[in-house]
Design a protein around this motif. Sequence first.
Motif, mmCIF file in Angstrom:
data_model
loop_
_atom_site.group_PDB
_atom_site.id
_atom_site.type_symbol
_atom_site.label_atom_id
_atom_site.label_comp_id
_atom_site.label_asym_id
_atom_site.label_seq_id
_atom_site.Cartn_x
_atom_site.Cartn_y
_atom_site.Cartn_z
ATOM 1 N N ASP A 83 -0.417 7.094 -0.501
ATOM 2 C CA ASP A 83 -1.701 7.692 -0.886
ATOM 3 C C ASP A 83 -2.839 6.671 -0.925
ATOM 4 O OD1 ASP A 83 -1.190 6.256 -3.207
ATOM 5 O OD2 ASP A 83 -1.197 8.004 -4.534
ATOM 6 N N ASN A 113 6.911 0.929 1.874
ATOM 7 C CA ASN A 113 5.492 0.676 2.142
ATOM 8 C C ASN A 113 5.308 -0.304 3.296
ATOM 9 O OD1 ASN A 113 4.784 2.376 0.040
ATOM 10 N ND2 ASN A 113 4.306 0.726 -1.387
ATOM 11 N N THR A 123 -3.011 3.928 -2.782
ATOM 12 C CA THR A 123 -3.062 3.136 -4.003
ATOM 13 C C THR A 123 -2.180 1.899 -3.856
ATOM 14 O OG1 THR A 123 -1.241 4.382 -5.000
ATOM 15 C CG2 THR A 123 -3.503 5.128 -5.483
ATOM 16 N N PRO A 124 -2.473 0.836 -4.621
ATOM 17 C CA PRO A 124 -1.625 -0.351 -4.548
ATOM 18 C C PRO A 124 -0.310 -0.148 -5.293
ATOM 19 C CG PRO A 124 -3.567 -0.772 -5.922
ATOM 20 C CD PRO A 124 -3.675 0.629 -5.433
ATOM 21 N N HIS A 125 0.728 -0.730 -4.765
ATOM 22 C CA HIS A 125 2.030 -0.801 -5.438
ATOM 23 C C HIS A 125 2.216 -2.276 -5.749
ATOM 24 C CE1 HIS A 125 6.476 -1.294 -5.501
ATOM 25 N NE2 HIS A 125 6.366 -0.206 -6.233
ATOM 26 N N ILE A 178 0.848 -1.203 0.000
ATOM 27 C CA ILE A 178 0.000 0.000 0.000
ATOM 28 C C ILE A 178 0.878 1.247 0.000
ATOM 29 C CG2 ILE A 178 -1.829 1.237 1.218
ATOM 30 C CD1 ILE A 178 -2.475 -1.574 2.525
ATOM 31 N N ASN A 179 0.752 2.045 -1.059
ATOM 32 C CA ASN A 179 1.472 3.318 -1.151
ATOM 33 C C ASN A 179 0.945 4.317 -0.119
ATOM 34 O OD1 ASN A 179 3.335 2.938 -3.333
ATOM 35 N ND2 ASN A 179 1.614 3.009 -4.762
#
Length: 151
Positions: A32, A62, A34-36, A29-30
């Motif tokens: 912000d 992360n 969003t997924p990494h 999880i980044n």
Amino acid sequence: MKQRSTVRMSAAEVAAVLEAARKVQIATINPDGTPHLVTMFYGLHDGELAFWTSRDSQKARNLRRDPRLTCLVEDGDDYFELRGVQVTGVVRVIEDLPGVTQIGRLVAARLPGSPPPEALTAYVERAAVKRVAYLVEVRRTVSWDHRRLVT
């Protein structure tokens, strides 16, 4: 019978898929939210997914902030060949040099076309100094084997 129960794999089948594969897609999880998502080579340590990465990588940053992740190992090209194992869990961090080196050896041993053992050992020992390793503690496993839909 529901399709979900038809395609679900047993624990032994899940273990066999994880043993046979070499690469895993890892989602962290980044900042912000969003997924990494990255693909990594992995090893198995007492049945747990194990991987290593640079201490400064985005996934390492992360996971320092939030240890949750989802891992996907999949196989097959055609819809009726698809098999997969999705593991959701948290990581256990390994930062000591002997531990990181041990995980590095597990990962490197599964690399395709690996160099001779002495060269591989030298690579792992050099790389381990700048890396961190992880073991995935499973919270949930989901599996599917679409080959069962046509039998």
